[in-house]
Design a protein around this motif. Structure first.
Motif, mmCIF file in Angstrom:
data_model
loop_
_atom_site.group_PDB
_atom_site.id
_atom_site.type_symbol
_atom_site.label_atom_id
_atom_site.label_comp_id
_atom_site.label_asym_id
_atom_site.label_seq_id
_atom_site.Cartn_x
_atom_site.Cartn_y
_atom_site.Cartn_z
ATOM 1 N N ALA A 157 44.895 30.543 35.245
ATOM 2 C CA ALA A 157 46.137 31.152 35.718
ATOM 3 C C ALA A 157 46.029 32.674 35.733
ATOM 4 C CB ALA A 157 47.300 30.721 34.828
ATOM 5 N N ARG A 158 45.330 33.236 34.761
ATOM 6 C CA ARG A 158 45.199 34.698 34.685
ATOM 7 C C ARG A 158 44.413 35.222 35.880
ATOM 8 N NH1 ARG A 158 41.473 38.246 33.032
ATOM 9 N NH2 ARG A 158 40.054 36.595 32.398
ATOM 10 N N ILE A 159 43.288 34.592 36.195
ATOM 11 C CA ILE A 159 42.460 35.076 37.296
ATOM 12 C C ILE A 159 43.168 34.848 38.637
ATOM 13 C CG2 ILE A 159 41.135 32.963 37.699
ATOM 14 C CD1 ILE A 159 39.703 36.514 37.575
ATOM 15 N N SER A 160 43.873 33.723 38.786
ATOM 16 C CA SER A 160 44.609 33.459 40.021
ATOM 17 C C SER A 160 45.764 34.438 40.179
ATOM 18 C CB SER A 160 45.134 32.018 40.008
ATOM 19 O OG SER A 160 45.919 31.761 41.144
ATOM 20 N N VAL A 201 35.537 39.495 39.336
ATOM 21 C CA VAL A 201 36.709 39.308 40.186
ATOM 22 C C VAL A 201 37.732 40.407 39.919
ATOM 23 C CG1 VAL A 201 38.697 37.821 40.653
ATOM 24 C CG2 VAL A 201 36.417 36.834 40.516
ATOM 25 N N ASP A 202 37.950 40.722 38.621
ATOM 26 C CA ASP A 202 38.868 41.803 38.268
ATOM 27 C C ASP A 202 38.442 43.112 38.928
ATOM 28 O OD1 ASP A 202 40.287 40.050 36.741
ATOM 29 O OD2 ASP A 202 39.441 40.682 34.827
ATOM 30 N N ASN A 203 37.164 43.439 38.819
ATOM 31 C CA ASN A 203 36.661 44.692 39.406
ATOM 32 C C ASN A 203 36.759 44.671 40.931
ATOM 33 O OD1 ASN A 203 36.010 45.537 36.802
ATOM 34 N ND2 ASN A 203 33.910 44.748 36.926
ATOM 35 N N ALA A 204 36.421 43.512 41.527
ATOM 36 C CA ALA A 204 36.462 43.407 42.987
ATOM 37 C C ALA A 204 37.893 43.521 43.520
ATOM 38 C CB ALA A 204 35.840 42.082 43.439
ATOM 39 N N VAL A 205 38.851 42.942 42.794
ATOM 40 C CA VAL A 205 40.253 43.027 43.208
ATOM 41 C C VAL A 205 40.744 44.470 43.140
ATOM 42 C CG1 VAL A 205 42.604 42.415 42.533
ATOM 43 C CG2 VAL A 205 40.861 40.647 42.669
ATOM 44 N N SER A 206 40.383 45.167 42.066
ATOM 45 C CA SER A 206 40.780 46.572 41.930
ATOM 46 C C SER A 206 40.165 47.414 43.046
ATOM 47 C CB SER A 206 40.350 47.115 40.565
ATOM 48 O OG SER A 206 40.933 46.368 39.522
ATOM 49 N N ALA A 207 38.886 47.178 43.340
ATOM 50 C CA ALA A 207 38.214 47.931 44.408
ATOM 51 C C ALA A 207 38.832 47.613 45.764
ATOM 52 C CB ALA A 207 36.726 47.600 44.415
ATOM 53 N N LEU A 208 39.164 46.340 46.001
ATOM 54 C CA LEU A 208 39.762 45.950 47.272
ATOM 55 C C LEU A 208 41.127 46.602 47.457
ATOM 56 C CD1 LEU A 208 39.692 44.195 49.829
ATOM 57 C CD2 LEU A 208 40.758 42.370 48.489
ATOM 58 N N THR A 209 41.922 46.629 46.375
ATOM 59 C CA THR A 209 43.249 47.239 46.462
ATOM 60 C C THR A 209 43.147 48.714 46.811
ATOM 61 O OG1 THR A 209 44.041 45.680 44.794
ATOM 62 C CG2 THR A 209 45.417 47.588 45.235
ATOM 63 N N SER A 210 42.225 49.409 46.141
ATOM 64 C CA SER A 210 42.060 50.835 46.422
ATOM 65 C C SER A 210 41.472 51.081 47.814
ATOM 66 C CB SER A 210 41.149 51.465 45.363
ATOM 67 O OG SER A 210 39.873 50.854 45.363
ATOM 68 N N VAL A 221 44.557 37.900 41.437
ATOM 69 C CA VAL A 221 44.249 37.923 42.863
ATOM 70 C C VAL A 221 45.535 37.940 43.687
ATOM 71 C CG1 VAL A 221 43.175 36.642 44.750
ATOM 72 C CG2 VAL A 221 42.028 36.786 42.534
ATOM 73 N N LYS A 222 46.515 37.102 43.307
ATOM 74 C CA LYS A 222 47.769 37.042 44.055
ATOM 75 C C LYS A 222 48.547 38.352 43.947
ATOM 76 C CE LYS A 222 48.385 32.032 43.744
ATOM 77 N NZ LYS A 222 49.209 30.923 43.170
ATOM 78 N N TYR A 245 51.132 43.814 47.355
ATOM 79 C CA TYR A 245 51.419 45.146 47.896
ATOM 80 C C TYR A 245 50.966 45.299 49.352
ATOM 81 C CZ TYR A 245 51.024 50.169 48.639
ATOM 82 O OH TYR A 245 51.102 51.419 49.175
ATOM 83 N N PRO A 246 49.707 45.024 49.691
ATOM 84 C CA PRO A 246 49.310 45.173 51.098
ATOM 85 C C PRO A 246 50.061 44.236 52.035
ATOM 86 C CG PRO A 246 47.548 44.166 49.820
ATOM 87 C CD PRO A 246 48.559 44.651 48.849
ATOM 88 N N THR A 247 50.408 43.025 51.556
ATOM 89 C CA THR A 247 51.153 42.096 52.407
ATOM 90 C C THR A 247 52.544 42.639 52.735
ATOM 91 O OG1 THR A 247 49.967 40.217 51.439
ATOM 92 C CG2 THR A 247 52.007 39.735 52.607
ATOM 93 N N VAL A 248 53.225 43.178 51.714
ATOM 94 C CA VAL A 248 54.565 43.726 51.931
ATOM 95 C C VAL A 248 54.505 44.937 52.862
ATOM 96 C CG1 VAL A 248 56.503 44.875 50.802
ATOM 97 C CG2 VAL A 248 55.484 42.866 49.751
ATOM 98 N N VAL A 249 53.561 45.834 52.599
ATOM 99 C CA VAL A 249 53.435 47.037 53.429
ATOM 100 C C VAL A 249 53.102 46.665 54.869
ATOM 101 C CG1 VAL A 249 52.084 49.140 53.796
ATOM 102 C CG2 VAL A 249 52.791 48.510 51.495
#
Length: 421
Positions: free
Chosen positions: A174-177, A379-388, A180-181, A186-190
């Protein structure tokens, strides 16, 4: 001294039934554990006629039948199930019998669905079914992974350990999912707001400028190509809006049809697995889930072939599922896991090497757990990089679109100014 009927598992996973004298159910459980037995049910030997009737009703209703699934039954959400599993593990480790633990959680539950499912499960177990058989009557609440781990707990006599391990597994999943969600919100709303704003400009603002141009420049005055393009798109949005809505509806309907066809579902998942930006995150999440699920099942005593079959069904990605099926078939023929895993070409070399070391040392479940931890961090690092990375890309894309519209409207204005001057 009161007498109690008990059902328990011995150290070999065999069920033992009998009677025991004790001051209370708790003392009976303690005495059974001192004899090396793990109680699954303890109840008074003398039952009232009302309770006997309830037990008989429970047996008639299917104390153990896996087909007794009522339509419209209550469903426990994943978040609530994680909490219930953790609490049940704590109660069992404290020495409470299974049925009493279920009734205790039923009384404490505030969610009606949780209360209903736990109550029915306790009644089914009281009717003579095993815990796994009782849970199987609620397939929408308890998936095959959950049921097989409970069966492993019943066979090993260490139900509280298995439930604790299962709760930890669900918490990490649940934490990893959730990460990601949350990163995609943020990008979906924007993006949604930006699309609405651009559509609003094309429908309400551009047509007004088009009228101004005709009035001040005349219908025969040529306009720049970019202005004609923007106005053409605006006119189709205004006059043929039903065509766009129908096109979107058709795309959605086609997607729903495709994902319900095996080859179509595989194709969609392959695109997701290999797409830029999001593909690496999906791949790393799938590897983490595969490793965590397989490691948890094997460390709980589930045979490797059964574990692979469960992992395949719970993978959530057809590309990964087909790869796991190939591994399952190879292991069934007597091979190890590492070699067929490498032949699938979807798992990195590091994962293959760690699995190979785990097989050689006899510590494959521990090694799979380490792989899962490693890829969860990635995954944590990739999500942070993707967001930025997404934020500046979206800003640039919106700037280009809005800038194009502004330039298209500004160029005729220069002609109007020249004409007026």
């Amino acid at each position: 001294m009161p007498q109690y009927l008990y059902s328990a598992m011995d150290g070999n996973g065999k069920e033992q039934k009998g009677k025991i004298n004790a001051d209370s159910e708790e003392m009976a459980a303690v005495e059974l554990k001192s004899k090396g037995l793990f109680p699954t049910s303890i109840k008074p030997a003398v039952l009232t006629s009302k309770k006997k009737a309830a037990n008989r009703t429970g047996k008639k209703k299917g104390g153990g039948s896996l087909m007794n699934v009522s339509l419209g039954a209550a469903v426990i959400k994943r978040k609530d199930l994680t909490v219930v599993t953790r609490q049940l593990a704590i109660l069992l480790s404290a020495g409470l019998p299974l049925i009493r633990s279920l009734h205790t959680l039923e009384k404490q539950a505030r969610n009606p669905a949780v209360k209903q499912v736990l109550g029915k499960t306790a009644e089914t177990v009281e009717g003579g079914a095993t815990f796994a058989e009782a849970l199987a009557q609620h397939p929408k609440s308890f998936d095959k992974l959950y049921l097989n781990m409970v069966r492993a707990g019943e066979a090993s006599g260490a139900m509280e350990i298995i439930l604790d391990r299962l709760a930890s597994f669900m918490e990490k999943a649940a934490r990893i999912s959730g990460k990601v969600k949350s990163a995609m919100i943020y990008p979906t709303v924007v993006l949604s707001i930006a699309i609405l704003a651009i559509v609003g400009l094309m429908i309400f603002i551009v047509p007004n400028f088009q009228k101004i141009f005709k009035e001040l420049l005349g219908p025969d005055e040529p306009l720049p190509d970019i202005t004609l393009l923007v106005m053409g798109i605006s006119n189709t949005l205004v006059s043929d809006w039903y065509f766009y809505i129908g096109g979107i509806a058709a795309i959605v309907a086609l997607y729903q049809v495709i994902v319900h066809i095996p080859i179509g579902k595989w194709g969609v998942d392959w695109v997701k697995y290999n797409m830029p930006l999001f593909g690496p995150i999906i791949a790393k999440t799938a590897i983490s889930r595969f490793s965590r699920t397989l490691g948890t099942l094997m460390s709980s005593g589930v045979p490797v072939l059964n574990a692979l079959a469960i992992v395949k069904e719970t993978s959530g990605n057809e590309v990964v599922a087909s790869a796991i099926q190939k591994v399952h078939d190879a292991v069934k023929e007597g091979e190890g896991i590492a070699v067929p895993l490498s032949e699938t070409k979807i798992f990195p070399e590091m994962v293959i090497s760690m699995v190979e070391v785990g097989e050689e040392t006899g510590k494959l479940p521990e090694m799979l757990d380490k792989i899962a931890n490693t890829y969860e961090e990635e995954v944590d690092n990739a999500v942070s990089a993707l967001t930025s990375m997404i934020e500046p890309l979206m800003i640039v894309a919106l700037a280009v679109i809005v800038g194009t519209i502004v330039i298209a409207l500004f160029l005729p204005l220069t002609k109007i100014i020249e004409k007026l001057s």
